[in-house]
Design an enzyme around this catalytic site. Structure first.
Site, PDB file in Angstrom:
ATOM      1  N   TYR A 265       1.038  -1.293  -0.145  1.00  0.00           N
ATOM      2  CA  TYR A 265      -0.096  -0.097  -0.100  1.00  0.00           C
ATOM      3  C   TYR A 265       0.924   1.164   0.053  1.00  0.00           C
ATOM      4  O   TYR A 265       2.287   1.160   0.295  1.00  0.00           O
ATOM      5  CB  TYR A 265      -0.869   0.101   1.223  1.00  0.00           C
ATOM      6  CG  TYR A 265      -0.399   0.324   2.533  1.00  0.00           C
ATOM      7  CD1 TYR A 265      -0.480   1.724   3.135  1.00  0.00           C
ATOM      8  CD2 TYR A 265       0.053  -0.698   3.193  1.00  0.00           C
ATOM      9  CE1 TYR A 265       0.297   1.774   4.465  1.00  0.00           C
ATOM     10  CE2 TYR A 265       0.613  -0.360   4.435  1.00  0.00           C
ATOM     11  CZ  TYR A 265       0.770   0.845   5.075  1.00  0.00           C
ATOM     12  OH  TYR A 265       1.366   1.011   6.077  1.00  0.00           O
ATOM     13  N   CYS A 266       0.510   2.477  -0.320  1.00  0.00           N
ATOM     14  CA  CYS A 266       0.994   3.650  -0.344  1.00  0.00           C
ATOM     15  C   CYS A 266      -0.274   4.483   0.020  1.00  0.00           C
ATOM     16  O   CYS A 266      -1.245   4.216   0.546  1.00  0.00           O
ATOM     17  CB  CYS A 266       1.526   3.988  -2.037  1.00  0.00           C
ATOM     18  SG  CYS A 266       0.553   4.009  -3.230  1.00  0.00           S
ATOM     19  N   GLN A 267       0.065   5.761  -0.457  1.00  0.00           N
ATOM     20  CA  GLN A 267      -1.318   6.627   0.005  1.00  0.00           C
ATOM     21  C   GLN A 267      -2.329   6.628  -0.684  1.00  0.00           C
ATOM     22  O   GLN A 267      -3.356   6.711  -0.336  1.00  0.00           O
ATOM     23  CB  GLN A 267      -0.547   8.213  -0.312  1.00  0.00           C
ATOM     24  CG  GLN A 267      -1.388   9.254   0.676  1.00  0.00           C
ATOM     25  CD  GLN A 267      -1.408   9.316   1.907  1.00  0.00           C
ATOM     26  OE1 GLN A 267      -0.455   8.772   2.584  1.00  0.00           O
ATOM     27  NE2 GLN A 267      -2.153   9.554   2.558  1.00  0.00           N
TER      28      GLN A 267
ATOM     29  N   ASN B  35      -2.420   4.343  -4.077  1.00  0.00           N
ATOM     30  CA  ASN B  35      -2.251   3.187  -5.326  1.00  0.00           C
ATOM     31  C   ASN B  35      -1.247   3.458  -6.376  1.00  0.00           C
ATOM     32  O   ASN B  35      -1.159   2.498  -7.082  1.00  0.00           O
ATOM     33  CB  ASN B  35      -3.652   2.686  -5.699  1.00  0.00           C
ATOM     34  CG  ASN B  35      -4.223   1.865  -4.798  1.00  0.00           C
ATOM     35  OD1 ASN B  35      -3.896   1.779  -3.895  1.00  0.00           O
ATOM     36  ND2 ASN B  35      -5.310   1.296  -5.075  1.00  0.00           N
TER      37      ASN B  35
ATOM     38  N   PHE C 218      -3.656   4.292   1.537  1.00  0.00           N
ATOM     39  CA  PHE C 218      -3.778   4.617   3.146  1.00  0.00           C
ATOM     40  C   PHE C 218      -4.770   5.569   3.339  1.00  0.00           C
ATOM     41  O   PHE C 218      -5.257   5.634   4.524  1.00  0.00           O
ATOM     42  CB  PHE C 218      -2.263   4.890   3.692  1.00  0.00           C
ATOM     43  CG  PHE C 218      -2.150   5.005   5.070  1.00  0.00           C
ATOM     44  CD1 PHE C 218      -2.353   4.034   6.014  1.00  0.00           C
ATOM     45  CD2 PHE C 218      -2.127   6.388   5.579  1.00  0.00           C
ATOM     46  CE1 PHE C 218      -2.287   4.104   7.153  1.00  0.00           C
ATOM     47  CE2 PHE C 218      -2.007   6.601   6.946  1.00  0.00           C
ATOM     48  CZ  PHE C 218      -2.100   5.586   8.069  1.00  0.00           C
TER      49      PHE C 218
END
Length: 123
Positions: A84-86, A88, A113
């Site tokens: 995961y990141c902020q 996608n 996130f």
């Protein structure tokens, strides 16, 4: 005029290619599906350390996308990888990189996130 048209068509083609390639290499999971499986997998936050320190999913390891190539040995290819990141973008690029290196069980959190409502940890 023709050059501009060629550039626009090239950008659209590249975007479409990336979109469909990402669909092939990474499975996007809802938060509920993500929660069901991430405890049995390698949970990796691909954001930068300052973003990770500000808040991350409980149990996640921070391997920023910018360091992924150098730190591939930290990720086991025989276990599922939950990324995961902020939002996608970076997790999608990380998934493509892992796929090219032979990883097959790659998942990402839908919405990243910023859509996460589960438990988090901050430093």
């Amino acid at each position: 005029m023709y050059i501009l048209l060629v550039v626009i068509v090239a950008v659209i083609a590249y975007t479409l290619f990336n979109y469909f390639y990402q669909k092939k290499v990474v499975k996007t999971l809802t938060q509920e599906e993500f929660i069901e499986g991430y405890r049995k997998a390698q949970l990796i936050d691909v954001r930068e350390p300052n973003e990770f320190d500000a808040g991350h999913i409980l149990g996640a390891r921070n391997i920023p996308l910018t360091q992924m190539k150098m730190r591939l040995k930290e990720i086991r290819p025989d276990k599922p990888v939950y990324l995961y990141c902020q939002n996608n973008t970076r997790s999608g690029r990380a998934a493509q990189m892992l796929y090219r290196k032979g990883y097959k069980q790659i998942y990402q959190l839908k919405g990243g996130f910023k859509k996460w409502t589960g438990k988090i940890k901050t430093k």
